[in-house]
Motif scaffolding. Structure first.
Motif, PDB file in Angstrom:
ATOM      1  N   TRP A   1      -2.978  15.459  -4.051  1.00 15.41           N
ATOM      2  CA  TRP A   1      -1.464  15.529  -3.657  1.00 15.41           C
ATOM      3  C   TRP A   1      -1.675  15.398  -2.373  1.00 15.41           C
ATOM      4  O   TRP A   1      -0.928  14.448  -1.432  1.00 15.41           O
ATOM      5  N   LYS A   2      -2.120  16.394  -1.825  1.00 16.73           N
ATOM      6  CA  LYS A   2      -2.115  16.452  -0.167  1.00 16.73           C
ATOM      7  C   LYS A   2      -3.078  15.156   0.514  1.00 16.73           C
ATOM      8  O   LYS A   2      -2.289  14.555   1.350  1.00 16.73           O
ATOM      9  N   GLU A   3      -4.081  14.726  -0.051  1.00 16.87           N
ATOM     10  CA  GLU A   3      -4.910  13.552   0.461  1.00 16.87           C
ATOM     11  C   GLU A   3      -3.835  12.317   0.209  1.00 16.87           C
ATOM     12  O   GLU A   3      -3.718  11.433   1.302  1.00 16.87           O
ATOM     13  N   GLY A   4      -3.174  12.272  -0.902  1.00 18.12           N
ATOM     14  CA  GLY A   4      -2.144  10.995  -0.914  1.00 18.12           C
ATOM     15  C   GLY A   4      -1.213  10.997  -0.019  1.00 18.12           C
ATOM     16  O   GLY A   4      -0.816   9.911   0.436  1.00 18.12           O
ATOM     17  N   ASN A   5      -0.567  12.149   0.142  1.00 22.99           N
ATOM     18  CA  ASN A   5       0.390  12.461   1.271  1.00 22.99           C
ATOM     19  C   ASN A   5      -0.134  11.965   2.640  1.00 22.99           C
ATOM     20  O   ASN A   5       0.745  11.601   3.534  1.00 22.99           O
ATOM     21  N   GLU A   6      -1.262  12.505   2.935  1.00 23.08           N
ATOM     22  CA  GLU A   6      -1.896  12.158   4.440  1.00 23.08           C
ATOM     23  C   GLU A   6      -2.045  10.682   4.569  1.00 23.08           C
ATOM     24  O   GLU A   6      -1.599  10.228   5.318  1.00 23.08           O
ATOM     25  N   LEU A   7      -2.744  10.287   3.509  1.00 27.02           N
ATOM     26  CA  LEU A   7      -2.784   8.718   3.577  1.00 27.02           C
ATOM     27  C   LEU A   7      -1.420   7.700   3.808  1.00 27.02           C
ATOM     28  O   LEU A   7      -1.510   7.217   4.332  1.00 27.02           O
ATOM     29  N   THR A   8      -0.666   8.306   2.901  1.00 30.72           N
ATOM     30  CA  THR A   8       0.801   7.767   2.999  1.00 30.72           C
ATOM     31  C   THR A   8       1.405   7.680   4.426  1.00 30.72           C
ATOM     32  O   THR A   8       1.924   6.653   5.031  1.00 30.72           O
ATOM     33  N   ALA A   9       1.228   8.979   5.117  1.00 29.34           N
ATOM     34  CA  ALA A   9       1.728   9.139   6.495  1.00 29.34           C
ATOM     35  C   ALA A   9       1.055   8.226   7.370  1.00 29.34           C
ATOM     36  O   ALA A   9       1.527   7.904   8.102  1.00 29.34           O
ATOM     37  N   ILE A  10      -0.197   8.023   7.247  1.00 26.45           N
ATOM     38  CA  ILE A  10      -1.048   7.268   8.010  1.00 26.45           C
ATOM     39  C   ILE A  10      -0.405   5.874   8.099  1.00 26.45           C
ATOM     40  O   ILE A  10      -0.351   5.089   8.708  1.00 26.45           O
ATOM     41  N   PHE A  11      -0.574   5.383   6.792  1.00 27.41           N
ATOM     42  CA  PHE A  11       0.105   4.100   6.344  1.00 27.41           C
ATOM     43  C   PHE A  11       1.566   3.816   6.768  1.00 27.41           C
ATOM     44  O   PHE A  11       1.695   2.770   7.733  1.00 27.41           O
ATOM     45  N   VAL A  12       2.343   4.628   6.692  1.00 24.88           N
ATOM     46  CA  VAL A  12       3.704   4.534   7.325  1.00 24.88           C
ATOM     47  C   VAL A  12       3.561   4.537   8.947  1.00 24.88           C
ATOM     48  O   VAL A  12       4.314   3.682   9.430  1.00 24.88           O
ATOM     49  N   SER A  13       2.935   5.523   9.450  1.00 23.61           N
ATOM     50  CA  SER A  13       2.964   5.337  10.781  1.00 23.61           C
ATOM     51  C   SER A  13       2.340   4.281  11.410  1.00 23.61           C
ATOM     52  O   SER A  13       2.724   3.603  12.575  1.00 23.61           O
ATOM     53  N   THR A  14       1.336   3.679  10.596  1.00 19.58           N
ATOM     54  CA  THR A  14       0.487   2.438  11.323  1.00 19.58           C
ATOM     55  C   THR A  14       1.600   1.327  11.091  1.00 19.58           C
ATOM     56  O   THR A  14       1.822   0.571  11.903  1.00 19.58           O
ATOM     57  N   ALA A  15       2.476   1.186  10.127  1.00 23.34           N
ATOM     58  CA  ALA A  15       3.290  -0.043   9.762  1.00 23.34           C
ATOM     59  C   ALA A  15       4.503   0.322  11.059  1.00 23.34           C
ATOM     60  O   ALA A  15       4.743  -0.857  11.260  1.00 23.34           O
ATOM     61  N   LYS A  16       5.000   1.590  11.157  1.00 24.98           N
ATOM     62  CA  LYS A  16       6.002   1.530  12.158  1.00 24.98           C
ATOM     63  C   LYS A  16       5.476   0.989  13.619  1.00 24.98           C
ATOM     64  O   LYS A  16       6.310   0.607  14.087  1.00 24.98           O
TER      65      LYS A  16
ATOM     66  N   VAL B   1       0.745  -1.227  -0.095  1.00 25.11           N
ATOM     67  CA  VAL B   1       0.069  -0.109   0.072  1.00 25.11           C
ATOM     68  C   VAL B   1       0.906   1.036   0.118  1.00 25.11           C
ATOM     69  O   VAL B   1       0.449   2.253  -0.710  1.00 25.11           O
ATOM     70  N   ILE B   2       1.844   1.086   0.806  1.00 22.30           N
ATOM     71  CA  ILE B   2       2.909   2.329   0.900  1.00 22.30           C
ATOM     72  C   ILE B   2       3.670   2.487  -0.589  1.00 22.30           C
ATOM     73  O   ILE B   2       3.436   4.078  -0.943  1.00 22.30           O
ATOM     74  N   GLU B   3       3.927   1.511  -0.974  1.00 23.19           N
ATOM     75  CA  GLU B   3       4.681   1.885  -2.464  1.00 23.19           C
ATOM     76  C   GLU B   3       3.655   2.243  -3.292  1.00 23.19           C
ATOM     77  O   GLU B   3       4.087   3.227  -4.310  1.00 23.19           O
ATOM     78  N   GLU B   4       2.359   1.908  -3.230  1.00 22.34           N
ATOM     79  CA  GLU B   4       1.492   2.346  -4.198  1.00 22.34           C
ATOM     80  C   GLU B   4       1.188   3.805  -4.174  1.00 22.34           C
ATOM     81  O   GLU B   4       1.213   4.579  -5.032  1.00 22.34           O
ATOM     82  N   ALA B   5       0.988   4.045  -2.877  1.00 25.60           N
ATOM     83  CA  ALA B   5       0.723   5.335  -2.458  1.00 25.60           C
ATOM     84  C   ALA B   5       1.924   6.268  -3.139  1.00 25.60           C
ATOM     85  O   ALA B   5       1.524   7.410  -3.669  1.00 25.60           O
ATOM     86  N   ASP B   6       3.032   5.748  -2.678  1.00 22.90           N
ATOM     87  CA  ASP B   6       4.264   6.740  -3.025  1.00 22.90           C
ATOM     88  C   ASP B   6       4.517   6.840  -4.568  1.00 22.90           C
ATOM     89  O   ASP B   6       4.688   7.916  -4.977  1.00 22.90           O
ATOM     90  N   GLU B   7       4.270   5.812  -5.163  1.00 22.42           N
ATOM     91  CA  GLU B   7       4.280   5.964  -6.773  1.00 22.42           C
ATOM     92  C   GLU B   7       2.987   6.898  -7.136  1.00 22.42           C
ATOM     93  O   GLU B   7       3.409   7.545  -8.242  1.00 22.42           O
ATOM     94  N   THR B   8       1.984   6.628  -6.608  1.00 20.15           N
ATOM     95  CA  THR B   8       0.808   7.776  -7.196  1.00 20.15           C
ATOM     96  C   THR B   8       1.492   8.994  -6.876  1.00 20.15           C
ATOM     97  O   THR B   8       0.966  10.031  -7.771  1.00 20.15           O
ATOM     98  N   LEU B   9       1.719   9.454  -5.720  1.00 18.32           N
ATOM     99  CA  LEU B   9       2.448  10.773  -5.348  1.00 18.32           C
ATOM    100  C   LEU B   9       3.540  11.351  -6.488  1.00 18.32           C
ATOM    101  O   LEU B   9       3.604  12.344  -7.227  1.00 18.32           O
TER     102      LEU B   9
END
Length: 120
Positions: A96-111, A67-75
């Motif tokens: 872009w803002k929404e994609g960036n926020e989603l990516t941050a949520i996913f990264v935080s959750t994974a961490k 999910v993180i890879e796909e979100a980052d590719e989209t950005l």
């Protein structure tokens, strides 16, 4: 944010990406980028649903990495569109803002899950 709320948010993001792609020029490069961004942008929500069905923390992390890879590719593709100026910047900024926020949520959750695994 609950998983159901995040499912709805990723689905909305997919729809935003689809709407954006419809505005791209019908040129060789426009179609190529449209194909790439539609695949990566819609797979964020589809793969997040798979995350929600993970049977273990390790499987969760593995699926969340996709999910993180796909979100980052989209950005990345959105940044290309911003530089090409093919679409109104205010519309791209919102996606872009929404994609960036989603990516941050996913990264935080994974961490958080990785941290829990490391303590075990």
């Amino acid at each position: 944010m609950t998983s159901e709320e995040l499912k709805a948010r990723t689905k909305k993001f997919s729809l935003m990406v689809i709407d954006m792609v419809e505005k791209l020029p019908n040129t060789i490069s426009g179609r190529a980028i449209a194909n790439q961004i539609v695949r990566s942008g819609t797979s964020v929500g589809a793969n997040y649903r798979a995350v929600c069905r993970a049977r273990s923390d390790r499987e969760f992390i593995s699926k969340m990495s996709i999910v993180i890879e796909e979100a980052d590719e989209t950005l990345f593709w959105i940044e290309i569109l911003q530089e090409k100026k093919w679409i109104d910047c205010s519309h791209l900024d919102l996606i872009w803002k929404e994609g960036n926020e989603l990516t941050a949520i996913f990264v935080s959750t994974a961490k958080s899950i990785k941290s829990r695994l490391n303590k075990s």
